[in-house]
Motif scaffolding. Sequence first.
Motif, PDB file in Angstrom:
ATOM      1  N   ARG A 252     -12.313   2.407  -5.281  1.00 30.96           N
ATOM      2  CA  ARG A 252     -11.596   1.436  -6.105  1.00 30.96           C
ATOM      3  C   ARG A 252     -11.752   0.007  -5.576  1.00 30.96           C
ATOM      4  O   ARG A 252     -11.083  -0.911  -6.051  1.00 30.96           O
ATOM      5  CB  ARG A 252     -10.110   1.793  -6.140  1.00 30.96           C
ATOM      6  N   GLY A 253     -12.582  -0.135  -4.561  1.00 28.64           N
ATOM      7  CA  GLY A 253     -12.817  -1.460  -4.003  1.00 28.64           C
ATOM      8  C   GLY A 253     -11.658  -2.007  -3.206  1.00 28.64           C
ATOM      9  O   GLY A 253     -11.454  -3.230  -3.122  1.00 28.64           O
ATOM     10  N   THR A 254     -10.888  -1.109  -2.583  1.00 31.32           N
ATOM     11  CA  THR A 254      -9.757  -1.559  -1.792  1.00 31.32           C
ATOM     12  C   THR A 254      -9.723  -0.806  -0.469  1.00 31.32           C
ATOM     13  O   THR A 254     -10.655  -0.071  -0.135  1.00 31.32           O
ATOM     14  CB  THR A 254      -8.441  -1.382  -2.584  1.00 31.32           C
ATOM     15  N   THR A 255      -8.659  -0.973   0.284  1.00 32.54           N
ATOM     16  CA  THR A 255      -8.531  -0.323   1.587  1.00 32.54           C
ATOM     17  C   THR A 255      -7.497   0.790   1.510  1.00 32.54           C
ATOM     18  O   THR A 255      -6.667   0.834   0.585  1.00 32.54           O
ATOM     19  CB  THR A 255      -8.092  -1.321   2.668  1.00 32.54           C
ATOM     20  N   ILE A 256      -7.523   1.658   2.489  1.00 33.76           N
ATOM     21  CA  ILE A 256      -6.592   2.779   2.493  1.00 33.76           C
ATOM     22  C   ILE A 256      -5.147   2.304   2.574  1.00 33.76           C
ATOM     23  O   ILE A 256      -4.264   2.845   1.905  1.00 33.76           O
ATOM     24  CB  ILE A 256      -6.931   3.771   3.637  1.00 33.76           C
ATOM     25  N   GLU A 257      -4.891   1.240   3.352  1.00 32.10           N
ATOM     26  CA  GLU A 257      -3.508   0.784   3.450  1.00 32.10           C
ATOM     27  C   GLU A 257      -3.024   0.131   2.158  1.00 32.10           C
ATOM     28  O   GLU A 257      -1.864   0.269   1.769  1.00 32.10           O
ATOM     29  CB  GLU A 257      -3.263  -0.147   4.640  1.00 32.10           C
ATOM     30  N   MET A 258      -3.922  -0.586   1.473  1.00 35.37           N
ATOM     31  CA  MET A 258      -3.540  -1.185   0.200  1.00 35.37           C
ATOM     32  C   MET A 258      -3.211  -0.109  -0.828  1.00 35.37           C
ATOM     33  O   MET A 258      -2.249  -0.219  -1.582  1.00 35.37           O
ATOM     34  CB  MET A 258      -4.663  -2.068  -0.327  1.00 35.37           C
ATOM     35  N   LEU A 259      -4.007   0.945  -0.832  1.00 36.86           N
ATOM     36  CA  LEU A 259      -3.782   2.047  -1.760  1.00 36.86           C
ATOM     37  C   LEU A 259      -2.479   2.770  -1.435  1.00 36.86           C
ATOM     38  O   LEU A 259      -1.674   3.079  -2.334  1.00 36.86           O
ATOM     39  CB  LEU A 259      -4.961   3.021  -1.701  1.00 36.86           C
ATOM     40  N   ALA A 260      -2.247   3.045  -0.164  1.00 37.18           N
ATOM     41  CA  ALA A 260      -1.035   3.757   0.247  1.00 37.18           C
ATOM     42  C   ALA A 260       0.217   2.945  -0.073  1.00 37.18           C
ATOM     43  O   ALA A 260       1.230   3.493  -0.538  1.00 37.18           O
ATOM     44  CB  ALA A 260      -1.098   4.071   1.736  1.00 37.18           C
ATOM     45  N   LEU A 261       0.149   1.647   0.156  1.00 33.80           N
ATOM     46  CA  LEU A 261       1.305   0.791  -0.119  1.00 33.80           C
ATOM     47  C   LEU A 261       1.525   0.655  -1.625  1.00 33.80           C
ATOM     48  O   LEU A 261       2.669   0.708  -2.107  1.00 33.80           O
ATOM     49  CB  LEU A 261       1.090  -0.582   0.519  1.00 33.80           C
ATOM     50  N   ALA A 262       0.443   0.503  -2.379  1.00 33.50           N
ATOM     51  CA  ALA A 262       0.561   0.414  -3.836  1.00 33.50           C
ATOM     52  C   ALA A 262       1.155   1.697  -4.415  1.00 33.50           C
ATOM     53  O   ALA A 262       1.940   1.657  -5.372  1.00 33.50           O
ATOM     54  CB  ALA A 262      -0.808   0.142  -4.459  1.00 33.50           C
ATOM     55  N   ALA A 263       0.796   2.841  -3.839  1.00 31.89           N
ATOM     56  CA  ALA A 263       1.344   4.120  -4.304  1.00 31.89           C
ATOM     57  C   ALA A 263       2.856   4.157  -4.113  1.00 31.89           C
ATOM     58  O   ALA A 263       3.605   4.611  -4.987  1.00 31.89           O
ATOM     59  CB  ALA A 263       0.685   5.274  -3.563  1.00 31.89           C
ATOM     60  N   ALA A 264       3.320   3.687  -2.967  1.00 31.93           N
ATOM     61  CA  ALA A 264       4.761   3.664  -2.706  1.00 31.93           C
ATOM     62  C   ALA A 264       5.467   2.684  -3.654  1.00 31.93           C
ATOM     63  O   ALA A 264       6.530   2.992  -4.204  1.00 31.93           O
ATOM     64  CB  ALA A 264       5.024   3.292  -1.255  1.00 31.93           C
ATOM     65  N   LEU A 265       4.873   1.528  -3.862  1.00 30.81           N
ATOM     66  CA  LEU A 265       5.463   0.527  -4.756  1.00 30.81           C
ATOM     67  C   LEU A 265       5.541   1.014  -6.198  1.00 30.81           C
ATOM     68  O   LEU A 265       6.380   0.557  -6.976  1.00 30.81           O
ATOM     69  CB  LEU A 265       4.657  -0.772  -4.691  1.00 30.81           C
ATOM     70  N   ALA A 266       4.660   1.957  -6.552  1.00 26.17           N
ATOM     71  CA  ALA A 266       4.619   2.467  -7.924  1.00 26.17           C
ATOM     72  C   ALA A 266       5.636   3.565  -8.192  1.00 26.17           C
ATOM     73  O   ALA A 266       5.763   4.015  -9.336  1.00 26.17           O
ATOM     74  CB  ALA A 266       3.218   2.987  -8.233  1.00 26.17           C
ATOM     75  N   ARG A 267       6.375   4.029  -7.165  1.00 23.66           N
ATOM     76  CA  ARG A 267       7.360   5.085  -7.401  1.00 23.66           C
ATOM     77  C   ARG A 267       8.443   4.553  -8.344  1.00 23.66           C
ATOM     78  O   ARG A 267       9.088   3.543  -8.049  1.00 23.66           O
ATOM     79  CB  ARG A 267       8.021   5.534  -6.098  1.00 23.66           C
ATOM     80  N   PRO A 268       8.699   5.217  -9.452  1.00 26.48           N
ATOM     81  CA  PRO A 268       9.681   4.708 -10.417  1.00 26.48           C
ATOM     82  C   PRO A 268      11.116   4.716  -9.909  1.00 26.48           C
ATOM     83  O   PRO A 268      11.978   4.033 -10.463  1.00 26.48           O
ATOM     84  CB  PRO A 268       9.509   5.658 -11.619  1.00 26.48           C
ATOM     85  N   TRP A 269      11.382   5.476  -8.848  1.00 21.90           N
ATOM     86  CA  TRP A 269      12.731   5.575  -8.315  1.00 21.90           C
ATOM     87  C   TRP A 269      12.962   4.682  -7.100  1.00 21.90           C
ATOM     88  O   TRP A 269      14.059   4.640  -6.548  1.00 21.90           O
ATOM     89  CB  TRP A 269      13.043   7.025  -7.933  1.00 21.90           C
TER      90      TRP A 269
END
Length: 322
Positions: A252-269
């Motif tokens: 996706r043209g990003t880094t593992i930490e950016m992806l991991a942090l974005a995943a957490a930020l995307a949690r609807p709760w």
Amino acid sequence: MTARLGLGLAALGRPGYVTLNHAADLGGRYDPSAMELRAHDVLSAAFEAGIRYVDAARSYGRAEDFVASWLRKRKIEPGEVVVASKWGYTYTAGWSTSAKQHEVKDHSLAAFERQSAESLERLGRYLSLYQIHSVTSESKTLEDDSLIDAIARLRERGIRAGLSVSGAGQDIAIRRALEVRRDGQPVFASVQATWNLLERGAESALEDARDAGMKVVVKESLANGRLTHGNRDDDGVFAPLVGRIRELAEGRGTTIEMLALAAALARPWADVVLTGAATVEQIRSNDVARALTYDGELEEQLRSISISTAEYWRARSSFRWN
């Protein structure tokens, strides 16, 4: 809903911690005055990035002192920044990175009374959320009526009560906390729990907590540095999973930490996702994660990369300090 970033001070308030490459992040500069300046720089970078939630604890060395001196230096008014802290562990390392024991757990009423007085002495009117530190499924803390009575009285001082949870039974501890009431009102206004791409065990309980009106704060979204580009030599249980997540990130043209942090930020709760940044560069990098597109396809690909909650916490218990 997109969660906001917050700054956790576990890696900034003391010289020793379990985050991967922590010693390198600090540049080997453990003098208290140097660490206070570093904490101020990171706090300022966080504030300039729009971060308005700061999380400390009595066991994070001098974290509360560093926050207090930064607030005074920046002339920030109470309420401009949410300052949360935690009680329940006492820091015992004596500013050493090689101490035999870095902290001691004590969830007694006496510990609460002592540590809440210490936190209020340092943070005063800035303290808006005070949490029990690391309640587990085995803990009897939530059954201690005298302790819960004292915690409930925090609201008389304008301070909300919360708890952080840890261990393989986070979900159990969260659901127990939801049932704790005084005078017909919930005692706990917030819960802080570990959630990351390797450990999703508390998801349903956190969703229940959010539905019940609790603020949900995510900690350890980068698995204490195991979900970062700095984790290149991990040969443990996480290694194959981290490798697959890294491949998806790079695709996706990003880094593992950016992806991991974005995943957490995307949690609807989730309301707040803590970054454990120890450098200004890490703060700036973490801030970029808010702009990363996290879609359903990515979620489906990442959800298939899993480890059992029990395995995760067994590995977590073996993380080395510094």
